[in-house]
Design an enzyme around this catalytic site. Structure first.
Site, PDB file in Angstrom:
ATOM      1  N   LYS A 130       5.475  -7.848   1.617  1.00  0.00           N
ATOM      2  CA  LYS A 130       6.316  -6.717   1.209  1.00  0.00           C
ATOM      3  C   LYS A 130       7.493  -7.270   0.447  1.00  0.00           C
ATOM      4  O   LYS A 130       7.904  -8.414   0.669  1.00  0.00           O
ATOM      5  CB  LYS A 130       6.829  -5.965   2.447  1.00  0.00           C
ATOM      6  CG  LYS A 130       7.315  -4.575   2.145  1.00  0.00           C
ATOM      7  CD  LYS A 130       6.116  -3.669   1.970  1.00  0.00           C
ATOM      8  CE  LYS A 130       6.453  -2.216   1.919  1.00  0.00           C
ATOM      9  NZ  LYS A 130       5.263  -1.410   2.224  1.00  0.00           N
TER      10      LYS A 130
HETATM   11  N1  GLU Z   1       3.309   0.468  -0.391  1.00  0.00           N
HETATM   12  C1  GLU Z   1       2.033   0.867   0.086  1.00  0.00           C
HETATM   13  C2  GLU Z   1       1.908   0.588   1.576  1.00  0.00           C
HETATM   14  O1  GLU Z   1       2.885   0.466   2.265  1.00  0.00           O
HETATM   15  C3  GLU Z   1       0.890   0.276  -0.737  1.00  0.00           C
HETATM   16  C4  GLU Z   1       0.809  -1.209  -0.727  1.00  0.00           C
HETATM   17  C5  GLU Z   1      -0.196  -1.778  -1.717  1.00  0.00           C
HETATM   18  O2  GLU Z   1      -0.931  -1.019  -2.317  1.00  0.00           O
HETATM   19  O3  GLU Z   1      -0.200  -3.006  -1.870  1.00  0.00           O
HETATM   20  O4  GLU Z   1       0.837   0.543   2.114  1.00  0.00           O
END
Ligand code: GLU
Length: 411
Positions: A103
């Protein structure tokens, strides 16, 4: 209150206990593989220099390249980003897609920033973490307050160094390698899971009254998907507050206000409510679809819904989770409920690598199959061990990551 990362690790510990995970493997999964904190200077339109801090946490990459979104929010500190990166590890493992978990975040309030300032900030942030990214290293995606345009800038900043690489980022605009269906995938996936849950527990989806906290990408797509199935969405909210209509909101009307740049509170035919009131509303299904830590020890005993679908990441603290479980409220955990987003990202990444485009109908069919497979695995495990869906989801995911770590020789 424990910080977000400690809270996620409480869930990890409960899952690890259930599968009797060794102490060594617990040590491996409790912390991140790699963390970076960078300075991001942004020249503002008024000539002043704004200094913000950006983070990228690569929590676990045993099952594939690190994968996860980037959020722009004042609360995005290292512990929050660690918590969200860890959740991505469990989410990708649970959905059984070949990624690890990561993240990113910038501690900033982007709402008052101009488009030029946002672009500069995104490009500088990408420059500073670029050496850690790549289609087989770490693949960013949108998250809170970031969107397809943000991903276009990130992809361009990465490609300027490495050559044209659409697979380095997902959630891109369709014109530059985005996948039809990806934008809707998180909300749609959550509705697929809700529909499967209703079927499993003998509930009529059409009779559920749904309240959605948050009307960003996830909340609005969920509302649209539910409205398309004639399910009543009785309340929605955004940062300005919420609206409620016990007879069901006109979602198209709310969307047209929001698309024109307004807030949900500007939509007519509804009563005003606060975000807090929405969480305690008389409804059947409560969907937190905004930020973390909204269901806590302070309000969990006032939730009147019989089901909570966690479309947001980490909306429920472990304390609230216990209260809800004791009260018999069914909670579909974030790592399952919102896993459609990263699953859609996997489809986009695969299409970029193969240089072959799917139709949206294929995307939605494959998404549906993945969500149902994960839901069935979680429910079967939960019923076999008499544990909550969250504990089952974590246990299954931890088992998969632990196997990969062991096979690769790290533990
Ligand atoms: N931000 C989204 C999540 O928390 C998508 C993450 C992604 O597609 O890599 O799952």
């Amino acid at each position: 209150m424990a910080n977000a990362f400690e809270q996620v690790n409480e869930y990890v510990q409960i899952g690890a206990d259930l599968i009797d995970l060794s102490d060594e493997l617990r040590d491996v999964i409790r912390t991140s593989h790699r963390e970076i904190s960078v300075q991001v200077p942004v020249r503002r339109d008024d000539g002043s220099l704004l200094m913000v801090r950006g983070y990228r946490v690569q929590h676990n990459g045993a099952r594939g390249p690190y994968k996860g979104g980037i959020r722009y929010h004042p609360s995005a500190d290292l512990d929050e980003v660690r918590a969200l990166a860890s959740l991505m590890t469990w989410k990708t493992a649970l959905l059984d897609i070949p990624f690890g978990g990561a993240k990113g975040g910038i501690a900033v309030d982007p709402l008052g920033m101009s488009r030029r300032e946002l672009e500069t900030m995104t490009r500088h942030f990408t420059d500073r973490i670029c050496h850690l990214l790549g289609p087989y290293r770490d693949i960013p995606a949108p998250d809170v307050n970031t969107d397809a345009q943000t991903m276009a800038w990130m992809m361009d900043a990465y490609s300027a160094r490495e050559g044209y690489t659409p697979a380095a980022v997902t959630g891109k605009p369709l014109d530059i390698g985005g996948a039809p269906g990806r934008e809707a995938a998180t909300g749609r996936g959550a509705v697929y899971v809700l529909a499967a849950a209703c079927e499993h527990w003998g509930l009529d989806l059409g009779k559920q009254r749904v309240a959605i906290q948050g009307f960003g990408n996830v909340g609005s797509w969920m509302a649209m998907e539910l409205a398309a199935r004639d399910v009543k969405v009785v309340a929605v909210s955004d940062v300005n507050g919420g609206i409620h209509n016990a007879g069901g909101l006109d979602i198209e009307a709310v969307l047209s206000v929001v698309r024109a740049g307004g807030s949900v509170v500007d939509a007519a035919h509804a009563d005003m409510i606060s975000n807090d009131e929405l969480l305690r509303l008389d409804c059947d299904v409560l969907v937190p679809a905004a930020l973390g830590d909204v269901l806590t020890g302070d309000n969990a005993d006032e939730v009147r819904a019989s089901m909570v679908v966690e479309a947001a990441n980490h909306p429920t603290t472990p304390e609230a989770d216990k209260v809800l479980a004791d009260r018999g409220v069914r909670v579909i955990p974030d790592v399952l409920a919102n896993g459609g987003g990263v699953t859609g990202s996997y489809f986009e990444w695969s299409q970029n690598i193969q240089q072959f485009r799917w139709k949206e109908s294929r995307f939605n069919e494959e998404l549906h199959a993945k969500m149902i497979e994960a839901f069935n695995a979680v429910v079967t495990f939960a019923e076999a061990h008499d544990v909550s869906l969250r504990t089952a989801a974590f246990a299954l995911a931890i088992e998969r990551v632990a196997r990969a770590e062991t096979l690769r020789g790290y533990a």
